[in-house]
Write an enzyme that holds these catalytic residues in place. Structure first.
Site, PDB file in Angstrom:
ATOM      1  N   LYS A  92     -10.871  -0.934   7.101  1.00 31.23           N
ATOM      2  CA  LYS A  92     -10.236  -0.620   7.950  1.00 31.23           C
ATOM      3  C   LYS A  92     -10.380  -0.335   9.297  1.00 31.23           C
ATOM      4  O   LYS A  92     -11.615   0.261   9.772  1.00 31.23           O
ATOM      5  CB  LYS A  92      -9.293   0.982   6.914  1.00 31.23           C
ATOM      6  CG  LYS A  92      -7.602   0.628   7.925  1.00 31.23           C
ATOM      7  CD  LYS A  92      -6.939   1.939   7.607  1.00 31.23           C
ATOM      8  CE  LYS A  92      -6.471   2.527   7.859  1.00 31.23           C
ATOM      9  NZ  LYS A  92      -5.383   3.471   6.872  1.00 31.23           N
ATOM     10  N   GLU A  96       1.257  -1.014   0.247  1.00 34.47           N
ATOM     11  CA  GLU A  96       0.396   0.303   0.211  1.00 34.47           C
ATOM     12  C   GLU A  96       0.599   1.634   0.062  1.00 34.47           C
ATOM     13  O   GLU A  96       1.487   1.592   0.515  1.00 34.47           O
ATOM     14  CB  GLU A  96      -0.390  -0.092   1.111  1.00 34.47           C
ATOM     15  CG  GLU A  96      -1.583   0.922   1.693  1.00 34.47           C
ATOM     16  CD  GLU A  96      -2.653   1.659   2.824  1.00 34.47           C
ATOM     17  OE1 GLU A  96      -2.004   2.468   3.138  1.00 34.47           O
ATOM     18  OE2 GLU A  96      -2.621  -0.072   3.246  1.00 34.47           O
ATOM     19  N   ARG A 113       0.082  10.444   0.354  1.00 30.99           N
ATOM     20  CA  ARG A 113       0.750  11.504   1.709  1.00 30.99           C
ATOM     21  C   ARG A 113       1.708  12.602   0.825  1.00 30.99           C
ATOM     22  O   ARG A 113       2.312  13.614   1.745  1.00 30.99           O
ATOM     23  CB  ARG A 113       1.577  10.852   2.994  1.00 30.99           C
ATOM     24  CG  ARG A 113       0.365   9.755   3.887  1.00 30.99           C
ATOM     25  CD  ARG A 113       0.698   9.796   4.908  1.00 30.99           C
ATOM     26  NE  ARG A 113      -0.550   8.952   6.108  1.00 30.99           N
ATOM     27  CZ  ARG A 113       0.021   8.176   6.682  1.00 30.99           C
ATOM     28  NH1 ARG A 113       1.123   8.237   7.980  1.00 30.99           N
ATOM     29  NH2 ARG A 113      -0.974   7.589   7.254  1.00 30.99           N
TER      30      ARG A 113
END
Length: 222
Positions: free
Chosen positions: A143, A56, A60
């Site tokens: 998640k 993943e 950011r």
């Protein structure tokens, strides 16, 4: 204003099933934040050498799309986008080759964009109400974030009990000493593993240590 969330189509279900099957096999999902795209290939090859075939890459930094594209060209690696907060990020990730997207929370516009782009989407939840909202929208893999702050395995065991049709990807505060405890829970599909690719290791070019940590995490996964 965004329209209604796109219904889950059969092709979308098939795509999600492929991603879920891969995560169910590997059970460890490395989380990587890229500040230098040139490091992507050696990191991903270190993960593959250890037996981890998924990663993943978070959104950011400005390098996320480039990093996803580079990783997606590596044979045998399934790539997803993380920290997907905006519709445009989901669209860009899919165009770069991502197969799935992960978010810290649940945004219906982002969910719609992910589905429209052909991405499996795993939103973040932290309460029973959020789990139920996600279920109503057709999400069955969620998640849990930030899991260690929420109460760790005890919290996850409790919140998963009423929802036997939901699988969870706990993330946040897990490490090599605790990952095995999470993976023992039947509701856990895989664990987010940010400690495998810590920035200090990447900056120092310690791809050997990334490989070692990835192998140790897989050993804990059983």
């Amino acid at each position: 204003m965004a329209g209604p969330v796109t219904p889950v189509t059969q092709p979308a279900l098939d795509a999600q099933r492929q991603v879920v099957d891969c995560l169910a096999r590997v059970r460890v999902l490395p989380v990587l934040t890229v500040t230098d795209p040139r490091t992507v290939e050696p990191i991903c090859r270190a993960l593959l050498d250890a037996g981890i075939s998924c990663v993943e890459i978070t959104c950011r930094t400005p390098y996320a799309s480039d990093a996803i594209a580079r990783a997606s060209r590596i044979p045998g690696l399934m790539v997803g986008a993380g920290t997907v907060l905006e519709e445009e990020q989901a669209v860009s990730a899919a165009a770069a080759g991502a197969r799935f997207a992960v978010a810290p929370g649940l945004s219906e516009p982002v969910l719609a964009a992910a589905r429209d782009s052909g991405l499996a989407f795993f939103p973040g939840v932290a309460t029973p109400s959020e789990v139920e909202h996600a279920r109503r929208l057709g999400c069955r893999v969620l998640k849990i974030f930030p899991v260690s702050s929420l109460g760790g395995t005890a919290f996850l065991r409790s919140i998963s009990a009423p929802y036997p049709d939901v699988r969870f990807i706990p993330t946040g505060g897990i490490n090599d000493a605790t990952i095995g405890q999470y993976l023992e829970l039947p509701a856990v599909l895989a664990c987010g593993a940010s400690w495998l690719c810590e920035p200090d290791l990447v900056a120092a070019g310690r791809f050997d240590e990334i490989r070692r940590r990835a192998g140790a995490a897989l050993s804990s996964a059983g």
